[in-house]
Design a protein around this motif. Structure first.
Motif, PDB file in Angstrom:
ATOM      1  N   UNK A  15       0.929  -1.024   0.057  1.00  0.00           N
ATOM      2  CA  UNK A  15      -0.201  -0.150  -0.340  1.00  0.00           C
ATOM      3  C   UNK A  15       1.119   0.860   0.241  1.00  0.00           C
ATOM      4  N   UNK A  16       0.165   2.391  -0.531  1.00  0.00           N
ATOM      5  CA  UNK A  16       1.518   3.133  -0.784  1.00  0.00           C
ATOM      6  C   UNK A  16       0.941   4.233   0.637  1.00  0.00           C
ATOM      7  N   UNK A  17       2.151   5.002   1.166  1.00  0.00           N
ATOM      8  CA  UNK A  17       2.240   5.108   2.272  1.00  0.00           C
ATOM      9  C   UNK A  17       1.698   6.824   1.804  1.00  0.00           C
ATOM     10  N   UNK A  18       0.313   7.368   2.534  1.00  0.00           N
ATOM     11  CA  UNK A  18       0.260   8.388   2.433  1.00  0.00           C
ATOM     12  C   UNK A  18      -0.601   8.932   3.700  1.00  0.00           C
ATOM     13  N   UNK A  19      -0.997  10.400   3.634  1.00  0.00           N
ATOM     14  CA  UNK A  19      -2.019  10.936   4.657  1.00  0.00           C
ATOM     15  C   UNK A  19      -3.505  11.359   4.180  1.00  0.00           C
ATOM     16  N   UNK A  21      -5.442   8.839   1.692  1.00  0.00           N
ATOM     17  CA  UNK A  21      -6.037   8.134   1.536  1.00  0.00           C
ATOM     18  C   UNK A  21      -7.344   8.164   0.093  1.00  0.00           C
ATOM     19  N   UNK A  22      -8.607   9.006   0.538  1.00  0.00           N
ATOM     20  CA  UNK A  22      -8.993   8.993  -0.128  1.00  0.00           C
ATOM     21  C   UNK A  22      -8.753   9.835  -1.552  1.00  0.00           C
ATOM     22  N   UNK A  23      -7.685  10.797  -1.237  1.00  0.00           N
ATOM     23  CA  UNK A  23      -6.479  11.370  -2.440  1.00  0.00           C
ATOM     24  C   UNK A  23      -6.417  10.889  -3.249  1.00  0.00           C
ATOM     25  N   UNK A  24      -5.974   9.244  -3.423  1.00  0.00           N
ATOM     26  CA  UNK A  24      -5.099   8.276  -3.775  1.00  0.00           C
ATOM     27  C   UNK A  24      -5.948   7.952  -5.170  1.00  0.00           C
ATOM     28  N   UNK A  25      -4.828   8.516  -6.554  1.00  0.00           N
ATOM     29  CA  UNK A  25      -5.205   8.119  -7.901  1.00  0.00           C
ATOM     30  C   UNK A  25      -4.450   7.307  -8.583  1.00  0.00           C
ATOM     31  N   UNK A  35       3.314  13.890  -1.667  1.00  0.00           N
ATOM     32  CA  UNK A  35       2.693  14.500  -1.094  1.00  0.00           C
ATOM     33  C   UNK A  35       2.855  14.555   0.625  1.00  0.00           C
ATOM     34  N   UNK A  36       3.020  13.202   0.666  1.00  0.00           N
ATOM     35  CA  UNK A  36       3.473  12.686   2.092  1.00  0.00           C
ATOM     36  C   UNK A  36       4.677  12.767   2.640  1.00  0.00           C
ATOM     37  N   UNK A  37       5.405  12.449   1.437  1.00  0.00           N
ATOM     38  CA  UNK A  37       6.649  12.687   2.240  1.00  0.00           C
ATOM     39  C   UNK A  37       7.266  14.263   1.858  1.00  0.00           C
ATOM     40  N   UNK A  38       6.300  14.949   1.136  1.00  0.00           N
ATOM     41  CA  UNK A  38       6.830  16.337   1.270  1.00  0.00           C
ATOM     42  C   UNK A  38       6.106  17.389   2.799  1.00  0.00           C
ATOM     43  N   UNK A 165       8.393  20.762 -10.074  1.00  0.00           N
ATOM     44  CA  UNK A 165       7.376  19.343  -9.454  1.00  0.00           C
ATOM     45  C   UNK A 165       6.158  21.036  -8.952  1.00  0.00           C
ATOM     46  N   UNK A 166       7.825  21.859  -8.023  1.00  0.00           N
ATOM     47  CA  UNK A 166       6.835  23.344  -7.698  1.00  0.00           C
ATOM     48  C   UNK A 166       6.473  23.896  -9.431  1.00  0.00           C
ATOM     49  N   UNK A 167       6.264  24.051 -10.501  1.00  0.00           N
ATOM     50  CA  UNK A 167       6.231  24.766 -11.801  1.00  0.00           C
ATOM     51  C   UNK A 167       5.037  23.755 -12.011  1.00  0.00           C
TER      52      UNK A 167
END
Length: 179
Positions: A15-19, A21-25, A35-38, A165-167
């Protein structure tokens, strides 16, 4: 009889490590992981710079205060409020202005007027704090990397990707603002 270690859920199911889960595409779970890592690394970075500057002797600064002081010190050139905001990619100039006023009150930044234009520069005291910060950074952070050339190359590539990615995020923000 020794017990077998139980693998973590993330390792066992991939499973991806995310903050959020409802946004995972399904088209880019990696973006949610990024994004979670960021989020986590951004908060760790902010905590680090505040503690490093505190160890250098300037206490009770916010992460933005520290970053503004570093930018104002950068290349020993006077900076305008608009330029500081632009380079730091901070849309709300009042946040930068507030940090500048706070830093001026501490005697580490000074302003000067050239015609109608106000510019900011680090004072001698400000430069001493930044130099002490650099020494602590070298000791606590850079030494922790153990000058691993491979890791340094990876960090350089990561920095490049973050700028790209900032762009992408800036363009997505403009698109969202137009909806």
């Amino acid at each position: 009889m020794a017990k077998k270690p139980i693998p973590s859920r993330a390792v066992a199911t991939k499973d991806p490590i995310v903050s959020s889960a409802h946004l995972v595409s399904p088209r880019s779970a990696e973006m949610s992981e990024f994004e979670f890592g960021l989020i986590v690394s951004g908060n760790a970075f902010h905590r680090w710079i505040v503690h490093c500057m505190s160890a250098a002797g300037l206490k009770d600064l916010t992460p933005l205060d520290v970053l503004v002081l570093h930018h104002v010190t950068h290349r020993a050139r006077d900076k305008r409020l608009a330029d500081i905001s632009f380079i730091m990619n901070v849309e709300d100039t009042h946040l930068i202005n507030y940090a500048l006023k706070k830093l001026q009150g501490l005697g580490v930044v000074a302003s000067s007027k050239n015609g109608k234009e106000v510019t900011y520069a680090a004072t001698e005291e400000g430069r001493r704090y930044v130099q002490r910060y650099r020494e602590i950074r070298e000791s606590c952070l850079i030494n922790a990397l153990k000058a691993d050339e491979g890791l340094n190359r990876d960090i350089g590539e990561l920095a490049r990707l973050l700028r790209v990615l900032s762009g992408v995020y800036d363009q997505a923000a403009r698109s969202a603002a137009s909806l």
